[in-house]
Scaffold this motif. Structure first.
Motif, PDB file in Angstrom:
ATOM      1  N   ALA A 136       0.826  -1.208   0.000  1.00 22.90           N
ATOM      2  CA  ALA A 136       0.000   0.000   0.000  1.00 22.90           C
ATOM      3  C   ALA A 136       0.862   1.260   0.000  1.00 22.90           C
ATOM      4  O   ALA A 136       0.478   2.287  -0.569  1.00 22.90           O
ATOM      5  CB  ALA A 136      -0.939  -0.004   1.196  1.00 22.90           C
ATOM      6  N   LEU A 137       2.038   1.192   0.626  1.00 19.96           N
ATOM      7  CA  LEU A 137       2.952   2.339   0.653  1.00 19.96           C
ATOM      8  C   LEU A 137       3.700   2.499  -0.668  1.00 19.96           C
ATOM      9  O   LEU A 137       4.242   3.570  -0.962  1.00 19.96           O
ATOM     10  CB  LEU A 137       3.944   2.182   1.811  1.00 19.96           C
ATOM     11  CG  LEU A 137       3.363   2.393   3.207  1.00 19.96           C
ATOM     12  CD1 LEU A 137       4.293   1.826   4.280  1.00 19.96           C
ATOM     13  CD2 LEU A 137       3.106   3.875   3.464  1.00 19.96           C
ATOM     14  N   GLY A 138       3.746   1.437  -1.459  1.00 19.27           N
ATOM     15  CA  GLY A 138       4.323   1.504  -2.799  1.00 19.27           C
ATOM     16  C   GLY A 138       5.783   1.905  -2.822  1.00 19.27           C
ATOM     17  O   GLY A 138       6.603   1.362  -2.078  1.00 19.27           O
ATOM     18  N   ASP A 139       6.105   2.891  -3.671  1.00 19.11           N
ATOM     19  CA  ASP A 139       7.506   3.281  -3.837  1.00 19.11           C
ATOM     20  C   ASP A 139       8.051   4.081  -2.671  1.00 19.11           C
ATOM     21  O   ASP A 139       9.209   4.513  -2.702  1.00 19.11           O
ATOM     22  CB  ASP A 139       7.699   4.039  -5.151  1.00 19.11           C
ATOM     23  CG  ASP A 139       6.882   5.324  -5.221  1.00 19.11           C
ATOM     24  OD1 ASP A 139       6.234   5.694  -4.215  1.00 19.11           O
ATOM     25  OD2 ASP A 139       6.871   5.966  -6.301  1.00 19.11           O
ATOM     26  N   LYS A 140       7.256   4.259  -1.643  1.00 18.70           N
ATOM     27  CA  LYS A 140       7.759   4.878  -0.417  1.00 18.70           C
ATOM     28  C   LYS A 140       8.615   3.894   0.383  1.00 18.70           C
ATOM     29  O   LYS A 140       9.253   4.276   1.368  1.00 18.70           O
ATOM     30  CB  LYS A 140       6.591   5.386   0.447  1.00 18.70           C
ATOM     31  CG  LYS A 140       5.796   6.511  -0.198  1.00 18.70           C
ATOM     32  CD  LYS A 140       4.621   6.915   0.663  1.00 18.70           C
ATOM     33  CE  LYS A 140       3.894   8.133   0.089  1.00 18.70           C
ATOM     34  NZ  LYS A 140       3.371   7.914  -1.266  1.00 18.70           N
ATOM     35  N   VAL A 141       8.602   2.621  -0.012  1.00 18.56           N
ATOM     36  CA  VAL A 141       9.416   1.585   0.617  1.00 18.56           C
ATOM     37  C   VAL A 141      10.460   1.112  -0.386  1.00 18.56           C
ATOM     38  O   VAL A 141      10.116   0.698  -1.500  1.00 18.56           O
ATOM     39  CB  VAL A 141       8.554   0.388   1.073  1.00 18.56           C
ATOM     40  CG1 VAL A 141       9.430  -0.702   1.685  1.00 18.56           C
ATOM     41  CG2 VAL A 141       7.486   0.840   2.060  1.00 18.56           C
ATOM     42  N   ARG A 142      11.722   1.180  -0.015  1.00 17.45           N
ATOM     43  CA  ARG A 142      12.800   0.695  -0.866  1.00 17.45           C
ATOM     44  C   ARG A 142      13.449  -0.515  -0.193  1.00 17.45           C
ATOM     45  O   ARG A 142      13.896  -0.435   0.956  1.00 17.45           O
ATOM     46  CB  ARG A 142      13.855   1.781  -1.090  1.00 17.45           C
ATOM     47  CG  ARG A 142      13.344   2.976  -1.864  1.00 17.45           C
ATOM     48  CD  ARG A 142      14.478   3.941  -2.164  1.00 17.45           C
ATOM     49  NE  ARG A 142      13.984   5.197  -2.712  1.00 17.45           N
ATOM     50  CZ  ARG A 142      14.760   6.256  -2.952  1.00 17.45           C
ATOM     51  NH1 ARG A 142      16.072   6.184  -2.705  1.00 17.45           N
ATOM     52  NH2 ARG A 142      14.235   7.369  -3.423  1.00 17.45           N
TER      53      ARG A 142
END
Length: 457
Positions: free
Chosen positions: A101-107
């Protein structure tokens, strides 16, 4: 860099575990951009390493409200709040959907190697507070990156640094040389290779907390199975036998945690394990194909085939070395938090819910949260981490009233005493009406014939 420009930078969150992802959800809810940096290849990487272990908290105590709000539009359904997930369930049914759900906010595959102030090492005072944080990141493909941040929330946990077998906090002599026979995790006896490693063998389990209980109960189950004949555990405790040896039992307001201690007690009562108390390991010696543990006082246990060390964890502070942290010299926890969680002082009751006031450091804008905030102290609950990040994110957003408001009631532990308290022989303590009892250190065979004294009713 001006304050306005700095405020446009993301908040870097280190670690995509329960506390880190919850922090990101709270930041999103506040309209602040998070950037979650996870060293592993999946969200909840550390949790996945103990996927086979069942938690003693229910689903109702393992999800964060802001995270649920973020998940709601995705069609996510919260599992039955009264059931107890395994670590694998927690990762697959909650942490992974939240990371998605956080998408590209998580690397992923992004290991933080250093955090500092831009252009300022820890010595420099001039304009320090006006500089954004600089975060150095090593990626899985080998390239390095520098990220600027308005604040840093370190939720990297303590899983990567298990404490050693040595009673003095150092690896026991010979511990590294015996690495092929020493494990620092609860064994997954559902895995065929791991099961074969422990089946029919004698295993020393060092530790006195929930992980040790889990290992003892699992080895007892193996001993009672068709392929486990001859399996036996020797339980090594640094402290003496007391009313809290097996945890809170039926007095624990987390029933599964109490039941875990009772399962460990059943293991020794049924003869699948015996225990040695007051044993501080100094050396691990080879005896042919087996290992012998030697205590500081010269005692030696009978040879074992395997050693499982479950003596807790400690935080990795190496990449924070250029920041000005205020940490307790014993627990390596924030100075204001340490007195609330110190196992040398706390005997019964609970840890008071806490937030930004207890988690702040001389270096403004950096926070250690989740398991890492407890340093070397035990008994951390997911609910505590969720309250921590709610408060910290509110403070970052400038909502001091919300940051200082307590929105959590923790369950009573039901446990009498911490590891530090019972390290001391009875004669070294005086009763002040608030302590607990414990007998002198001794070599024992636990069973139903005798019962430990009760304390802290």
């Amino acid at each position: 860099m001006s304050a306005t420009v700095t405020e446009q930078l993301p908040v870097v969150v280190i670690g995509a575990g329960p506390a880190g992802l919850a922090a990101a959800a709270h930041l999103v809810d506040r309209g602040i951009e998070p950037l979650v940096l996870e060293a592993g290849t999946q969200a909840g990487a550390a949790v996945r390493e103990w996927a086979h272990v069942r938690l003693f908290s229910t689903w109702g105590e393992l999800t964060d409200p802001a995270a649920e709000k973020l998940l709601a539009p995705t069609g996510w359904t919260k599992p039955d709040t009264k059931t107890y997930p395994s670590g694998g369930d927690w990762a697959e049914q909650y942490l992974q959907p939240l990371a998605d759900a956080l998408g590209d906010k998580v690397r992923l595959g992004a290991r933080v190697t250093g955090v500092s102030r831009t252009g300022r090492d820890r010595i420099v005072d001039a304009d320090r507070a006006d500089q954004p944080f600089t975060v150095h990141v090593a990626h899985a493909d080998g390239h390095e990156e520098k990220v600027l941040a308005r604040a840093v929330i370190d939720a990297s946990g303590t899983w990567s640094i298990p404490s050693p077998a040595g009673g003095d906090g150092l690896p026991a002599l010979g511990e590294r040389a015996a690495a092929d026979r020493v494990s620092y995790r609860v064994p997954d006896l559902n895995d065929p290779a791991t099961r074969a490693r422990y089946a029919g063998k004698r295993t020393a389990v060092i530790g006195s907390g929930a992980s040790a209980f889990t290992a003892l109960a699992a080895l007892a189950d193996l001993a009672k199975s068709e392929d486990g004949a001859g399996t036996h555990a020797t339980w090594i405790l640094r402290r003496g036998l007391s009313g809290s040896t097996f945890g809170g039992g039926t007095a624990d307001q987390l029933p599964a945690r109490g039941a875990l201690g009772l399962a460990a007690k059943a293991a020794v009562d049924e003869g699948h394990a015996d225990a040695v108390t007051g044993f501080r390991t100094e050396a691990i010696e080879r005896d042919g194909d087996r290992l012998v543990l030697v205590a500081e006082d010269g005692r030696r246990i009978d040879p074992v085939d395997e050693v499982v060390v479950l003596t807790g964890f400690r935080p990795d502070l190496s990449f924070l070395d250029e920041l000005r942290l205020g940490l307790d010299e014993r627990l390596q926890a924030p100075l204001a938090l340490a007195p609330l969680i110190d196992p040398n002082q706390h005997s019964c009751g609970t840890v008071y819910p806490h937030g930004v006031n207890e988690l702040s450091h001389p270096e403004k804008g950096v926070y250690l949260v989740g398991m890492k905030s407890y340093g070397r102290a035990p008994t951390f609950l997911a609910l505590t981490g969720y309250e921590q990040v709610r408060s910290v994110v509110a403070a970052i957003a400038g909502d001091r009233e919300a940051a200082e408001r307590v929105e959590l009631v923790l369950p009573e532990t039901g446990v009498c005493g911490g590891a530090g308290l019972f390290d001391q022989p009875t004669a070294d303590r005086t009763s002040d009406g608030g302590g607990c009892c414990a007998p002198a250190q001794q070599l024992i065979q636990l069973g139903t014939a005798s019962s430990a004294p009760s304390c802290c009713p």
